[in-house]
Design an enzyme around this catalytic site. Sequence first.
Site, PDB file in Angstrom:
ATOM      1  N   GLY A   1      29.158  -0.227  70.179  1.00  0.00           N
ATOM      2  CA  GLY A   1      29.066  -1.261  71.348  1.00  0.00           C
ATOM      3  C   GLY A   1      30.181  -2.352  71.313  1.00  0.00           C
TER       4      GLY A   1
ATOM      5  CD  GLU B   1      57.947   8.043  84.076  1.00  0.00           C
ATOM      6  OE1 GLU B   1      58.861   8.952  83.825  1.00  0.00           O
ATOM      7  OE2 GLU B   1      58.408   6.985  83.759  1.00  0.00           O
TER       8      GLU B   1
ATOM      9  CB  SER C   1      47.344  15.784  83.912  1.00  0.00           C
ATOM     10  OG  SER C   1      47.517  14.930  82.853  1.00  0.00           O
TER      11      SER C   1
HETATM   12  C1  LIG Z   1      50.983   1.601  86.873  1.00  0.00           C
HETATM   13  C2  LIG Z   1      51.767   2.442  87.822  1.00  0.00           C
HETATM   14  C3  LIG Z   1      53.052   2.666  87.472  1.00  0.00           C
HETATM   15  C4  LIG Z   1      54.024   3.231  88.325  1.00  0.00           C
HETATM   16  N1  LIG Z   1      55.176   3.016  88.586  1.00  0.00           N
HETATM   17  C5  LIG Z   1      56.119   3.852  89.435  1.00  0.00           C
HETATM   18  C6  LIG Z   1      57.390   3.563  89.492  1.00  0.00           C
HETATM   19  O1  LIG Z   1      57.921   2.784  88.598  1.00  0.00           O
HETATM   20  N2  LIG Z   1      58.133   4.206  90.404  1.00  0.00           N
HETATM   21  C7  LIG Z   1      57.634   4.958  91.289  1.00  0.00           C
HETATM   22  O2  LIG Z   1      58.244   5.470  92.148  1.00  0.00           O
HETATM   23  N3  LIG Z   1      56.505   5.285  91.143  1.00  0.00           N
HETATM   24  C8  LIG Z   1      55.391   4.623  90.127  1.00  0.00           C
HETATM   25  N4  LIG Z   1      54.203   4.914  90.019  1.00  0.00           N
HETATM   26  C9  LIG Z   1      53.593   6.092  90.929  1.00  0.00           C
HETATM   27  C10 LIG Z   1      53.198   7.244  90.226  1.00  0.00           C
HETATM   28  O3  LIG Z   1      54.170   8.013  89.927  1.00  0.00           O
HETATM   29  C11 LIG Z   1      52.326   7.963  90.985  1.00  0.00           C
HETATM   30  O4  LIG Z   1      51.058   7.311  91.138  1.00  0.00           O
HETATM   31  C12 LIG Z   1      51.910   9.497  90.807  1.00  0.00           C
HETATM   32  O5  LIG Z   1      53.073  10.120  90.796  1.00  0.00           O
HETATM   33  C13 LIG Z   1      50.691  10.031  91.590  1.00  0.00           C
HETATM   34  O6  LIG Z   1      51.122   9.716  93.070  1.00  0.00           O
HETATM   35  P1  LIG Z   1      49.693   9.280  93.879  1.00  0.00           P
HETATM   36  O7  LIG Z   1      49.464   8.099  93.244  1.00  0.00           O
HETATM   37  O8  LIG Z   1      50.299   8.936  95.280  1.00  0.00           O
HETATM   38  O9  LIG Z   1      48.746  10.234  93.898  1.00  0.00           O
HETATM   39  P2  LIG Z   1      48.512  11.595  94.717  1.00  0.00           P
HETATM   40  O10 LIG Z   1      49.894  12.371  94.593  1.00  0.00           O
HETATM   41  O11 LIG Z   1      47.928  11.219  95.879  1.00  0.00           O
HETATM   42  O12 LIG Z   1      47.590  12.551  93.846  1.00  0.00           O
HETATM   43  C14 LIG Z   1      46.042  12.366  93.884  1.00  0.00           C
HETATM   44  C15 LIG Z   1      45.455  13.258  93.229  1.00  0.00           C
HETATM   45  O13 LIG Z   1      45.818  14.659  93.739  1.00  0.00           O
HETATM   46  C16 LIG Z   1      46.462  15.396  92.577  1.00  0.00           C
HETATM   47  N5  LIG Z   1      47.578  16.482  93.344  1.00  0.00           N
HETATM   48  C17 LIG Z   1      48.403  15.881  93.991  1.00  0.00           C
HETATM   49  N6  LIG Z   1      49.195  17.234  94.481  1.00  0.00           N
HETATM   50  C18 LIG Z   1      48.536  18.262  94.014  1.00  0.00           C
HETATM   51  C19 LIG Z   1      49.037  19.676  93.719  1.00  0.00           C
HETATM   52  N7  LIG Z   1      49.834  20.306  94.322  1.00  0.00           N
HETATM   53  N8  LIG Z   1      48.247  20.340  93.062  1.00  0.00           N
HETATM   54  C20 LIG Z   1      47.016  19.565  92.192  1.00  0.00           C
HETATM   55  N9  LIG Z   1      46.671  18.584  92.438  1.00  0.00           N
HETATM   56  C21 LIG Z   1      47.381  17.612  93.045  1.00  0.00           C
HETATM   57  C22 LIG Z   1      47.243  14.539  91.661  1.00  0.00           C
HETATM   58  O14 LIG Z   1      47.236  15.195  90.635  1.00  0.00           O
HETATM   59  C23 LIG Z   1      45.919  13.440  91.569  1.00  0.00           C
HETATM   60  O15 LIG Z   1      44.930  13.777  90.898  1.00  0.00           O
HETATM   61  C24 LIG Z   1      53.399   4.363  89.395  1.00  0.00           C
HETATM   62  C25 LIG Z   1      51.944   4.482  89.452  1.00  0.00           C
HETATM   63  C26 LIG Z   1      51.079   3.580  88.564  1.00  0.00           C
HETATM   64  C27 LIG Z   1      49.822   3.519  88.677  1.00  0.00           C
END
Ligand SMILES: Cc1cc2nc3c(=O)[nH]c(=O)nc-3n(C[C@H](O)[C@H](O)[C@H](O)COP(=O)(O)OP(=O)(O)OC[C@H]3O[C@@H](n4cnc5c(N)ncnc54)[C@H](O)[C@@H]3O)c2cc1C
Length: 381
Positions: free
Chosen positions: A340, A363, A366
């Site tokens: 807890g 970046e 997974s």
């Molecule tokens: C705290 C934080 C800091 C960040 N800093 C930066 C930064 O400094 N600069 C910057 O440019 N970005 C930044 N990001 C953005 C980050 O890189 C993105 O959030 C990430 O790449 C995922 O993109 P999305 O959030 O649009 O999710 P989406 O791309 O919409 O994905 C949603 C889900 O779908 C899955 N998915 C998408 N496409 C596929 C596929 N082809 N096959 C299987 N699964 C898939 C993903 O894995 C995920 O589970 C940051 C994000 C966070 C939360």
Amino acid sequence: MDFDLTQEQTALRDMIRAFVEKEVRPHARAWDEEGKFPFEAVAKLGELGLMGAMVPEEYGGSGMDTVGYAIAVEEIAKGDGSLALTVASHNSLCTAHILAFGSEALRRKYLPGLASGRMLGAWALTEPGSGSDSLNMRTKAEWKGGCWIINGSKMFITQGNVGGVYVVLAVSDREKGRDGVTAFLVEAGTKGLSTGKKLNKLGMRSSDTAELVFEDLEIKPGNVIGEVNSGFRDTMRNLAGGRISIAALSAGIGLGAMAEAIAYSKERRQFGQPISSFQAIQWMLADMATELEAAELLTLRAAYLKDAGRPYVQEAAIAKLFASEAAMRATIKAVQIHGGYGYIQEYPVERYMRDAKLCEIGEGTSEVQRLIIARRLIRGN
Ligand SMILES: Cc1cc2nc3c(=O)[nH]c(=O)nc-3n(C[C@H](O)[C@H](O)[C@H](O)COP(=O)(O)OP(=O)(O)OC[C@H]3O[C@@H](n4cnc5c(N)ncnc54)[C@H](O)[C@@H]3O)c2cc1C
């Protein structure tokens, strides 16, 4: 094969470890609770040379190799994941992009400020509608009257509010797809650039994350980073290096949580004995140690390959994927070992768990890492 750190690397690790114990660990909880960007700690990291870790000395940096840099990020993350994310994104995304692809004039003008930590760097690829599918970005750059005019917006940008310099990716020729994106250097305060409110996050709460908006933002041709239309290819190369830093950050968070779990398991008594005497607890600790050691080794191997000038994209993706998921599993176990007490903020393990989650997303998620790895296995490139 030599698994030992050099004397220099050991000295670097010990120096950062001492700094983190004194200047970071005691404050990490408050920074997290308040969502407060730790300007003072960042300035001190600048004095220690960690804000220009891999920048050559001629531009005011420390000239470290990637192995040394990975060790540094891991050590900071053991104390505070948010601060390590600030260091990683500033060094590996913004600064590394300018160093690798910027003109000599841009390097001379911006790298010394970035390397000292007086100026913070942000790197803007993600948009509200395009994350994993980053090539589908909407932000566009149009060539008009001898300048580039940028319109659009970016989402989730680390150092979005506190940055002094932004590397911004925009579509410069939509017809050309991946050969139609350009990187631009944008200074904070430029007319047409505005930052949205700071995003209120699950974890990494003292790292600054914000939205950026560009409205007729005018950029001179000298602020193009690399060649016009080469921005996406350069970005993919830059991200491979960035993934090594996220892998190091993940290993550090996991190891930080494991240290807390070991200490707690020796103190906490149930059924008349320390919980560390229960095999169920020992097995969790053993699994954490095994996975995190593998994470650390994969990270250092990718860093070593990068330093040796050998291909490392696959190894960086493997390290990032494994280390981030190992950190998630380790931090969940650390909370479990605390029972807890793991679920309340008085103990740091819940923060480590929240921070670890970002490493499976930022970046490249997974899922995206698995795509990169599998594509290379199947296509052989
Ligand atoms: C705290 C934080 C800091 C960040 N800093 C930066 C930064 O400094 N600069 C910057 O440019 N970005 C930044 N990001 C953005 C980050 O890189 C993105 O959030 C990430 O790449 C995922 O993109 P999305 O959030 O649009 O999710 P989406 O791309 O919409 O994905 C949603 C889900 O779908 C899955 N998915 C998408 N496409 C596929 C596929 N082809 N096959 C299987 N699964 C898939 C993903 O894995 C995920 O589970 C940051 C994000 C966070 C939360």
